[in-house]
Design a protein around this motif. Structure first.
Motif, PDB file in Angstrom:
ATOM      1  N   MET A   1     -38.964  68.153 -27.596  1.00  0.00           N
ATOM      2  CA  MET A   1     -39.028  68.134 -26.134  1.00  0.00           C
ATOM      3  C   MET A   1     -37.683  67.721 -25.563  1.00  0.00           C
ATOM      4  O   MET A   1     -37.107  66.716 -25.991  1.00  0.00           O
ATOM      5  CB  MET A   1     -40.107  67.163 -25.650  1.00  0.00           C
ATOM      6  N   VAL A   2     -37.161  68.508 -24.606  1.00  0.00           N
ATOM      7  CA  VAL A   2     -35.867  68.205 -24.013  1.00  0.00           C
ATOM      8  C   VAL A   2     -36.014  67.086 -22.986  1.00  0.00           C
ATOM      9  O   VAL A   2     -36.856  67.160 -22.087  1.00  0.00           O
ATOM     10  CB  VAL A   2     -35.275  69.460 -23.335  1.00  0.00           C
ATOM     11  N   ARG A   3     -35.210  66.078 -23.132  1.00  0.00           N
ATOM     12  CA  ARG A   3     -35.267  64.943 -22.208  1.00  0.00           C
ATOM     13  C   ARG A   3     -34.571  65.307 -20.906  1.00  0.00           C
ATOM     14  O   ARG A   3     -33.477  65.869 -20.915  1.00  0.00           O
ATOM     15  CB  ARG A   3     -34.577  63.732 -22.835  1.00  0.00           C
ATOM     16  N   PRO A   4     -35.208  65.009 -19.740  1.00  0.00           N
ATOM     17  CA  PRO A   4     -34.580  65.341 -18.457  1.00  0.00           C
ATOM     18  C   PRO A   4     -33.227  64.649 -18.314  1.00  0.00           C
ATOM     19  O   PRO A   4     -33.022  63.531 -18.805  1.00  0.00           O
ATOM     20  CB  PRO A   4     -35.591  64.797 -17.427  1.00  0.00           C
ATOM     21  N   LYS A   5     -32.321  65.337 -17.651  1.00  0.00           N
ATOM     22  CA  LYS A   5     -31.002  64.765 -17.417  1.00  0.00           C
ATOM     23  C   LYS A   5     -31.107  63.546 -16.510  1.00  0.00           C
ATOM     24  O   LYS A   5     -31.824  63.562 -15.512  1.00  0.00           O
ATOM     25  CB  LYS A   5     -30.101  65.825 -16.776  1.00  0.00           C
ATOM     26  N   ALA A   6     -30.394  62.482 -16.859  1.00  0.00           N
ATOM     27  CA  ALA A   6     -30.450  61.243 -16.074  1.00  0.00           C
ATOM     28  C   ALA A   6     -29.891  61.472 -14.681  1.00  0.00           C
ATOM     29  O   ALA A   6     -28.868  62.144 -14.506  1.00  0.00           O
ATOM     30  CB  ALA A   6     -29.665  60.139 -16.782  1.00  0.00           C
ATOM     31  N   LYS A   7     -30.570  60.918 -13.685  1.00  0.00           N
ATOM     32  CA  LYS A   7     -30.081  60.980 -12.319  1.00  0.00           C
ATOM     33  C   LYS A   7     -28.884  60.048 -12.162  1.00  0.00           C
ATOM     34  O   LYS A   7     -28.877  58.932 -12.686  1.00  0.00           O
ATOM     35  CB  LYS A   7     -31.175  60.570 -11.342  1.00  0.00           C
ATOM     36  N   ARG A   8     -27.881  60.521 -11.438  1.00  0.00           N
ATOM     37  CA  ARG A   8     -26.651  59.742 -11.268  1.00  0.00           C
ATOM     38  C   ARG A   8     -26.689  58.994  -9.938  1.00  0.00           C
ATOM     39  O   ARG A   8     -26.892  59.590  -8.871  1.00  0.00           O
ATOM     40  CB  ARG A   8     -25.425  60.654 -11.325  1.00  0.00           C
ATOM     41  N   VAL A   9     -26.478  57.682 -10.007  1.00  0.00           N
ATOM     42  CA  VAL A   9     -26.518  56.818  -8.827  1.00  0.00           C
ATOM     43  C   VAL A   9     -25.135  56.216  -8.610  1.00  0.00           C
ATOM     44  O   VAL A   9     -24.534  55.669  -9.542  1.00  0.00           O
ATOM     45  CB  VAL A   9     -27.558  55.676  -8.997  1.00  0.00           C
ATOM     46  N   LEU A  10     -24.648  56.303  -7.382  1.00  0.00           N
ATOM     47  CA  LEU A  10     -23.381  55.676  -7.007  1.00  0.00           C
ATOM     48  C   LEU A  10     -23.683  54.474  -6.129  1.00  0.00           C
ATOM     49  O   LEU A  10     -24.321  54.597  -5.080  1.00  0.00           O
ATOM     50  CB  LEU A  10     -22.500  56.674  -6.257  1.00  0.00           C
ATOM     51  N   VAL A  11     -23.240  53.275  -6.569  1.00  0.00           N
ATOM     52  CA  VAL A  11     -23.434  52.039  -5.816  1.00  0.00           C
ATOM     53  C   VAL A  11     -22.095  51.604  -5.236  1.00  0.00           C
ATOM     54  O   VAL A  11     -21.122  51.421  -5.980  1.00  0.00           O
ATOM     55  CB  VAL A  11     -23.991  50.913  -6.722  1.00  0.00           C
ATOM     56  N   VAL A  12     -22.035  51.459  -3.913  1.00  0.00           N
ATOM     57  CA  VAL A  12     -20.801  51.008  -3.256  1.00  0.00           C
ATOM     58  C   VAL A  12     -21.137  49.766  -2.446  1.00  0.00           C
ATOM     59  O   VAL A  12     -21.794  49.840  -1.403  1.00  0.00           O
ATOM     60  CB  VAL A  12     -20.214  52.104  -2.341  1.00  0.00           C
TER      61      VAL A  12
END
Length: 242
Positions: free
Chosen positions: A1-12
Motif C-alpha cells: 500500500m502506497v503511503r500518502p505524501k506528507a502534507k507540508r506545513v510552514l510555521v512563521v
C-alpha cells in the motif's frame, strides 16, 4: 500500500518556544514542517507557495503577518496557488479578524491556544481544500491562449471574453475583471475593499457601493453557469457552485 505524501506545513512565528512545540507536535502527526522566525527569514529560506498550509503569526518584527499575506498574494506566480493560511495572534479584536479574512485567511487562532485545537483546525482547512479541489475549475494554457473553465463557464483571458456554454456573455470591462478575479481563487472571499483596489486600481472616488451594483448585475449574467456569487456574512464576495 502506497503511503500518502506528507502534507507540508510552514510555521512563521517569532516565538522560538512556540515554533519548537508546533514543529514537534505536527511532525508527530506526520506533517512535514518548516519553521521560520520572521517573514524575512521565511522568504530567504523557502518557497512559500510549495506548502500545503501556512501558520502565520500576525505580530512579528519587520514584516507583519498581514503584510506578508498581502505580499504573497501580490507576488503569486501564475502557475502556483496561495496555500491556505491560518493566522496565529494574541489579538482578537473584530477589526483584526476582518483584516485577516479580507486577506484570504482560512482560519484565525488566538493565542494562547491548545495544540490539539490547532491540529483540528489544520485538518479542517486541509479537508475543505481537498473537497473543493475535486470540483474546482481547470486552466488550459497554450502558446497563444489561456482559457479558464469552471462548470459551464469559460473565460478566455487573451480574448477578454467569457461564455456560458456556447453563448458569449455581454460584460462591461469592470464586470469582466470582477468575474476574472472571483474565478481566480474559487470559494475564496474577496472583500469589497480588495475588489475595489484590484479592479478600480485604488481610485479614491469609487465607493464600495459600486462593487455591490456590479456584483448584482454580474449575478444575473452568470445564470445558467451553475455558479453563484455569494455574499459571505458581510466580509465580501466569493464565487462558488450552486
Amino acid at each position: 500500500m502506497v503511503r500518502p505524501k506528507a502534507k507540508r506545513v510552514l510555521v512563521v512565528d517569532d516565538e522560538a518556544d512556540l515554533r519548537e512545540i508546533l514543529t514537534f507536535n505536527l511532525e508527530s502527526e506526520d506533517y512535514e514542517v518548516t519553521a521560520a522566525s520572521c517573514a524575512e527569514e521565511m522568504l530567504r529560506i523557502t518557497d512559500p507557495y510549495s506548502f500545503d498550509i501556512i501558520l502565520l503569526d500576525v505580530m512579528m518584527p519587520g514584516i507583519s503577518g498581514f503584510r506578508l499575506a498581502e505580499q504573497l498574494r501580490r507576488q503569486k506566480p501564475t502557475d502556483k496557488a496561495i496555500p491556505p493560511i491560518i493566522f496565529l495572534t494574541a489579538k482578537d479584536a473584530e477589526n483584526d479578524l476582518l483584516t485577516g479574512f479580507s486577506l484570504g485567511a482560512d482560519d484565525y487562532v488566538t493565542k494562547p491556544f491548545s495544540v490539539k485545537e490547532l491540529q483540528a483546525r489544520i485538518r479542517a482547512v486541509l479537508n475543505r481544500v481537498e473537497a473543493s479541489q475535486s470540483k474546482v475549475p481547470r486552466s488550459i494554457s497554450s502558446d497563444n491562449a489561456e482559457t479558464f473553465i469552471w462548470g459551464n463557464l469559460t473565460i478566455d483571458f487573451r480574448k477578454q471574453q467569457a461564455m456560458i456554454g456556447n453563448e458569449p456573455m455581454v460584460l462591461t470591462k469592470k464586470e469582466f475583471e470582477i468575474l476574472k478575479l472571483l474565478s481566480s481563487e474559487p470559494e475564496r472571499v474577496f472583500s469589497r475593499t480588495e475588489i475595489l483596489n484590484r479592479v478600480w486600481r485604488y481610485n479614491n472616488f469609487v465607493m464600495e457601493r459600486t462593487v455591490d451594483v456590479h456584483i448584482t448585475r454580474l449575478r444575473k449574467k452568470i445564470v445558467g453557469s451553475h455558479l453563484n456569487i455569494v455574499n459571505r456574512s458581510g466580509y465580501g464576495y466569493c464565487m462558488m457552485e450552486e
